[in-house]
Structure formats: C-alpha cells, structure tokens
Design an enzyme around this catalytic site. Structure first.
Site, PDB file in Angstrom:
ATOM      1  N   LYS A 278      27.191   1.625 -38.938  1.00 47.84           N
ATOM      2  CA  LYS A 278      25.466   1.528 -38.402  1.00 47.84           C
ATOM      3  C   LYS A 278      24.376   0.800 -39.457  1.00 47.84           C
ATOM      4  CE  LYS A 278      23.378   2.801 -33.720  1.00 47.84           C
ATOM      5  NZ  LYS A 278      23.374   1.425 -32.785  1.00 47.84           N
TER       6      LYS A 278
HETATM    7  N1  PMP Z   1      27.503  -1.657 -29.942  1.00 49.99           N
HETATM    8  C1  PMP Z   1      27.126  -1.349 -30.964  1.00 49.99           C
HETATM    9  C2  PMP Z   1      26.009  -2.645 -31.819  1.00 49.99           C
HETATM   10  C3  PMP Z   1      25.550  -0.450 -31.023  1.00 49.99           C
HETATM   11  O1  PMP Z   1      24.587  -0.589 -31.713  1.00 49.99           O
HETATM   12  C4  PMP Z   1      26.059   0.625 -30.656  1.00 49.99           C
HETATM   13  C5  PMP Z   1      24.598   1.977 -30.362  1.00 49.99           C
HETATM   14  N2  PMP Z   1      23.331   1.335 -30.504  1.00 49.99           N
HETATM   15  C6  PMP Z   1      26.401   0.672 -29.286  1.00 49.99           C
HETATM   16  C7  PMP Z   1      27.903  -0.831 -29.045  1.00 49.99           C
HETATM   17  C8  PMP Z   1      27.135   1.945 -27.801  1.00 49.99           C
HETATM   18  O2  PMP Z   1      27.136   3.310 -28.584  1.00 49.99           O
HETATM   19  P1  PMP Z   1      26.962   4.307 -28.007  1.00 49.99           P
HETATM   20  O3  PMP Z   1      27.534   4.071 -27.098  1.00 49.99           O
HETATM   21  O4  PMP Z   1      27.792   5.420 -29.953  1.00 49.99           O
HETATM   22  O5  PMP Z   1      25.424   4.576 -28.123  1.00 49.99           O
END
Ligand code: PMP
Length: 296
Positions: A154
């Site tokens: 991320k």
């Molecule tokens: N896809 C992306 C590209 C993200 O950045 C995120 C988090 N914002 C998600 C999916 C969802 O991840 P999470 O459920 O861990 O928030």
C-alpha cells in the site's frame, strides 16, 4: 471536509504533536516520488468503548508494505496500536478513520531510504462511498501491473492510478470505477475489493492484481461461518454484467451494494442478497454486537 483544527493531535515518531505544527520534508522522496506507505484503519464506538477493527493486521500490513519497497520500519505493532488508542483519546474521537503514514527523509536519488518517519492521524469520517447503492463503470484504466510493484504494497504512488480512474468514472456520471487487470479480467474498484453473487454463490477475483483487503478477508470468513458458498477465481467482465448482485468492500467504505454496472442493472433486490446478509454481519462484528468467536 475538515481533517484537523487547532486542537488536533497527531502521532509523530513516538510523540504527540499538534497537526498544524507537523512539517513535510520538501526534499523527501515521499513528496516527489510517492515513496511512502499508508494504511487505513477504522475505530468504532462500540458498547465495549472505542475499538479499532483488526488494528494489528493493518499495522502488520503497513510494515510489509514498507519492507516490500525497501523502507525501514523499526516500530512494533503492539506499541503502534497502543499509541493509536492514546491518539484517539487525546482527540476525543469515539469513532474515527485512522491514517498511518510512513515517510522518508531527505534524498532526491532513487535509492532506498535509510531512515523513515511514522505519522498517525485520525478524523471523523462517514462511509467513504455513502450508504446508498452505488453505480459503477468498467474503467478504460487497468490496475497497476503486479510485476512493476507488488499489489499488496500500500504505497502512496499507486494511488495516482486510482485517482485517475475514479475521476474518469465520475466525469461519466458514475460513483466508482471497476478496473480490469492486464489480462482483461475484472480486478477490483479503485480502492475497494469486489464481490459478485450468481445463483446463491459469492465470487471474488483471485489474487494477482488484487489488493489483499482486510475487509475482503473478513467477508470470506463471515461467509464460511454463515455457510455461504464463496469462490475466489478469475472473473470476466461478462461474469460481472451477468451477476445477480454485487458489492464493494473496504475499511473506509465498509460494505456497499452496487445497483448497476454501466447500463446493466443487477436484477436482485439488494435486501434479498447475500451481500446484504454479510453487510449486517460485518456491521455487528465491527460494533462488537456479535462476539468474534461466535460469528467467525
Ligand atoms: N483495494 C485498494 C487498492 C485499497 O487501497 C484498499 C484499502 N483502502 C482496499 C482495496 C480495501 O482494503 P481493506 O479492506 O484492507 O481496507
């Protein structure tokens, strides 16, 4: 949207400082090259007090994101969790969105960072995409190629592609973009994972270009407990258009139902869908209305 005021505290490298005193390094790679690692965590106002949902998993993922791109990450997850609770307390936040951010020191070369800073900020934030059903569109933009940057990292720079895709979808009158991978399979939304329902089975795109969302993982676990069939596999745009219903998942978003993809309206009434059942269970889990051991 106001993210901070005169009395807002942020956590910075082990100390609490006022948000309006925090400084950005003008000669850091984070600003110039998007070389920073981020997380998004939610804290809920539960009957057990303010509780972050799966905070340890988020901070562990932050460590992994930093390490995948060669950034030092000298902080311990347990301490970061503890300090984040302190931060919420100092800001009188009972429910919040929490943004940890790892930035790097001055360096204009393309060499890995030798030192890093951690900032944690928090603010009140409603559901990212609202609470109503949304309309999505298949994007002309693809998910970033997993061979150029690991999709599980991320890293801030990755989100420029998300901004461009979202902007394009919004300009055409949609709420959100659905991106394909470089082989033409459906991957996910710009910052949320995707699930579809077909003939009472749930499907979600398998890993490859897909970000390993913690909400996605929680949905898989909830479905197992509720005896809902769920399959991770490659999905085509036709699979998406032919679905009975669909929904997006993410920490900021929670679970939001999708009314239509482009001009195709999903036939199943949202309240009758497996997604709606999972949405209720997820809400109960995050609010600790249901014991984690009971539901998961
Ligand atoms: N896809 C992306 C590209 C993200 O950045 C995120 C988090 N914002 C998600 C999916 C969802 O991840 P999470 O459920 O861990 O928030």
């Amino acid at each position: 949207m106001k993210y901070f005021g005169k009395n807002t505290w942020v956590y910075f490298n082990g100390a609490f400082i006022k948000a309006d005193r925090a400084e950005v390094d003008l000669f850091g790679q984070s600003l110039h090259y998007g070389y920073s690692a981020i997380e998004g965590i939610r804290a809920y106002n539960t009957h057990n007090g303010t509780r972050m949902f799966r905070a340890e998993l988020h901070f562990d993922r932050l460590r992994r994101s930093a390490e995948l791109v060669g950034m030092p990450f000298p902080w311990k997850t347990e301490l970061l969790v503890e300090h984040t609770y302190e931060l919420l307390d100092k800001n009188n936040l009972r429910s919040a969105y929490i943004r940890p951010l790892v930035t790097t020191g001055p360096n204009m070369f393309l060499t890995p960072a030798k030192d890093a800073n951690i900032v944690i900020a928090a603010w009140e934030w409603g559901p990212f995409l609202g609470s109503d059903l949304i309309r999505v569109s298949l994007s002309p933009y693809q998910r970033p190629n997993p061979r150029s940057l690991p999709p599980e990292a991320k890293i801030s720079g990755q989100y420029v592609a998300s901004i461009v895709a979202t902007n394009e979808a919004i300009q055409r009158g949609f709420d959100e973009a659905i991106l394909l991978d470089s082989d033409g399979y459906v991957a996910q939304a710009s910052s949320n994972n995707l699930f579809i329902e077909k003939d009472t089975v749930l499907y979600t795109p398998a890993f490859g270009s897909v970000f390993p969302g913690i909400t996605r993982q929680t949905v898989l676990e909830i479905a197992n407990v509720l005896n809902i069939d769920i399959v991770e596999k490659k999905l085509t745009p036709e699979d998406l258009r032919g679905a009975d219903s669909a929904f997006l998942t993410g920490t900021a978003t929670g679970i939001v139902g999708i009314a239509a993809v482009d001009d195709v309206i999903f036939p199943e009434e949202w309240s009758d869908t497996l997604g709606a059942t999972i949405q209720r269970a997820y809400k109960n889990l995050t609010l600790e209305k249901e014991n984690y051991e009971v539901i998961i």
